[in-house]
Structures are given as structure tokens and as C-alpha cells.
Write a protein that holds these residues in place. Structure first.
Motif, PDB file in Angstrom:
ATOM      1  N   UNK A  36       0.797  -1.241  -0.008  1.00  0.00           N
ATOM      2  CA  UNK A  36       0.050   0.061   0.085  1.00  0.00           C
ATOM      3  C   UNK A  36       0.933   1.159  -0.322  1.00  0.00           C
ATOM      4  N   UNK A  37       2.100   1.268  -0.839  1.00  0.00           N
ATOM      5  CA  UNK A  37       2.755   2.526  -0.810  1.00  0.00           C
ATOM      6  C   UNK A  37       2.999   2.599  -2.256  1.00  0.00           C
ATOM      7  N   UNK A  38       3.365   3.927  -2.599  1.00  0.00           N
ATOM      8  CA  UNK A  38       3.699   4.234  -3.968  1.00  0.00           C
ATOM      9  C   UNK A  38       4.709   5.024  -4.002  1.00  0.00           C
ATOM     10  N   UNK A  39       5.919   5.155  -4.985  1.00  0.00           N
ATOM     11  CA  UNK A  39       7.023   6.078  -4.851  1.00  0.00           C
ATOM     12  C   UNK A  39       6.667   7.180  -6.379  1.00  0.00           C
ATOM     13  N   UNK A  40       6.247   8.127  -6.042  1.00  0.00           N
ATOM     14  CA  UNK A  40       6.191   9.158  -7.294  1.00  0.00           C
ATOM     15  C   UNK A  40       7.474   9.952  -7.101  1.00  0.00           C
ATOM     16  N   UNK A  41       8.024  10.224  -8.369  1.00  0.00           N
ATOM     17  CA  UNK A  41       9.112  11.090  -8.632  1.00  0.00           C
ATOM     18  C   UNK A  41       8.250  12.232  -9.351  1.00  0.00           C
TER      19      UNK A  41
END
Length: 291
Positions: A36-41
Motif C-alpha cells: 500500500x505504498x507508491x513512490x512518485x518522482x
């Protein structure tokens, strides 16, 4: 004159390290670790405009997915995508976006909102930039006079646009005039430097409006087609980086940003404070730059 912010630089390096750690197999944010995590650049203007802070709580409420944000500018975000150090990107440099897709590191480029770049500067407007016939003519006036001009100089989407406009104005971006000040930092910080130095600067409309009251800078350009600024989503291709990319969460984030009600939220953001929205939604809106 280069005044790179040490704190900003350290923050950028920390962000890259965070992205690399989170995207490494076995790390907490790897595809298998923590669903339930997401890495947004992302470009800093998405954050500095305040819109990202408006949207992320709604996304978390709907999906239960926590988004970890690395705001580094488009160039650095694209490099993170190319190396598999993020799950999804939000950038605003069409040529660079398309190169990442063509290289197979991103699945597709999905434009979802736009505004305009703006040339801003002190209200006194010492070179009469606001009366120039175009933004390129205004840049010629600024350069000819050797007037103070702040450049982000960070390979961001705004910096890339600035370089293209200087070339279109017949100026050599690699041979800046005496008054150029390079920050190597994000949009909000660079606008504050421009205010302190009473300098001109190219900005995206959203961040400029969000910082207008605190900087006192005013707009000196109109909405020319060449200044259109399109923001896109790029999902990092999981087949290029097996086990490293959160595919399900990235797809959910893309669906969220293009959903009709979220597009309406984007189209209304800033109206209550500035009298006009900071961004225009692109779903169903014709745009030459978005094609």
C-alpha cells in the motif's frame, strides 16, 4: 553567479537515495514489500503549487495507498524512471517524456493537465519586458541590458523550456549574460531568490501564483502557444525492472488523476484564492502540445 542552495542540494541527494532504496528488491517499498505504498518522482512545481497536497489525501482515502513523494524536477525524475528508482512519474517536458517511453522504461505518456509558463519579475520592470511583442523579445531585452535573471539550472522542465526560449531568441544558453543567477533548485526557492535579487525568472503559472504574495513578483508575459505547459503521468515499465515496480499502485494513481471528478478538482484548484484555476484538466480538452 551560482548560488546553489546547500540545503536544497542535500535534499535532492537524499531524495535520490530514498528513491533508490525504496526501489531496490527487498527494500520496504519494493514490489513485494508493503502493498500500500507508491513512490512518485515529480516536478517540484506539482508540489510547490500546492495541488499535490490537495490531491494526495483524497487518493489515500480512496485507495489506502500511501504516496511517498520525491520532488526533484523533471530531468531528475526522468532519470529515476530510467533507472527503475520510482514507480510513477509526473513530469512536464514532452520530448524527454517521449524519449523515456521510446527507451522502454515507461509504459506510456498520459497528459492530464496544463497551464502556461510565465515570465515574471519585479513590478518596476526595468527593461519593459511586459511591453515586448513576445516572450523571446522580452528575453532579448533582458539579456541585452544584462538585467538580473534567475535560472533554475537544474535540468527541470522549466529549465528545459527556458533553454529552448533562449535559443529561439537567438541567445546562447551556454553563454549567459552577467546578470544570470543559477539556483540549481526548485521552483518555489528560485522564485524567492528572484524576489530577493529583483530579477526576472521563468516559472510555471501555478507555482508563481502560489508564491506571488510572498515574493511580490508580477507577470510580464501573455499566454503564447509556445509557453503552454503540459503535465503527464508516466508509469515505469515493470517488465524493464522485474520485482521493483509497484504496478497495481501506479495504475491506481494514473486512474485517479484522470478520473472525471479529480479532473474537475484540478480545474477548480486555486479559483477561490486567485480568482482563476492554476491548472486546466486535459481529459477531453484539445491541446496541440498534449498530442
Amino acid at each position: 553567479m551560482r548560488i546553489r542552495s546547500i540545503l536544497s542540494g542535500l535534499g535532492w541527494l537524499a531524495a535520490i537515495a530514498l528513491g533508490a532504496a525504496l526501489a531496490t528488491p527487498g527494500a520496504p517499498a519494493g514490489a513485494e514489500g508493503g502493498a500500500h505504498r507508491l513512490l512518485l518522482a515529480t516536478t517540484t512545481s506539482f508540489r510547490d503549487s500546492g495541488l499535490l497536497d490537495r490531491l494526495l489525501p483524497l487518493f489515500r482515502e480512496r485507495t489506502g495507498i500511501e504516496v511517498q513523494v520525491v520532488a526533484v524536477g523533471t530531468g531528475a525524475a526522468l532519470r529515476m524512471g530510467a533507472e527503475g528508482n520510482a514507480d510513477v512519474l509526473v513530469t512536464h517536458a514532452k520530448a524527454g517524456d517521449e524519449q523515456l517511453v521510446a527507451a522502454g522504461a515507461a509504459v506510456a505518456r498520459v497528459p492530464f493537465m496544463r497551464n502556461h509558463f510565465v515570465l515574471v519579475g519585479p513590478a518596476s520592470d526595468p527593461v519593459a519586458a511586459s511591453s515586448a511583442t513576445s516572450v523571446t523579445a522580452a528575453l532579448q531585452r533582458i539579456a541585452t541590458a544584462g538585467a538580473p535573471f534567475v535560472s533554475r539550472a537544474d535540468d527541470s522542465g522549466t529549465h528545459r523550456k527556458e533553454q529552448a526560449l533562449l535559443r529561439a531568441a537567438g541567445l546562447d544558453p551556454k553563454a549567459p549574460w552577467e546578470g544570470v543567477i543559477e539556483t540549481g533548485s526548485g521552483m518555489g526557492f528560485s522564485l524567492q531568490v528572484a524576489a530577493e535579487r529583483r530579477a526576472y525568472i521563468l516559472s510555471d503559472l501555478g507555482t508563481f501564483l502560489n508564491y506571488r504574495e510572498r515574493t511580490g513578483l508580477v507577470r510580464h508575459s501573455s499566454d503564447e502557444p509556445v509557453l503552454e505547459n503540459v503535465y503527464s503521468i508516466l508509469r515505469v515499465d515493470p517488465s524493464r525492472f522485474p520485482g521493483r515496480v509497484r504496478t497495481v499502485e501506479a495504475e491506481a494513481f494514473e486512474r485517479f488523476l484522470v478520473a472525471p471528478d479529480v479532473q474537475r478538482t484540478i480545474g477548480q484548484y486555486g479559483t477561490d484564492r486567485f480568482g482563476a484555476p492554476l491548472f486546466q484538466p486535459l481529459r477531453g480538452v484539445e491541446s496541440a502540445a498534449a498530442n
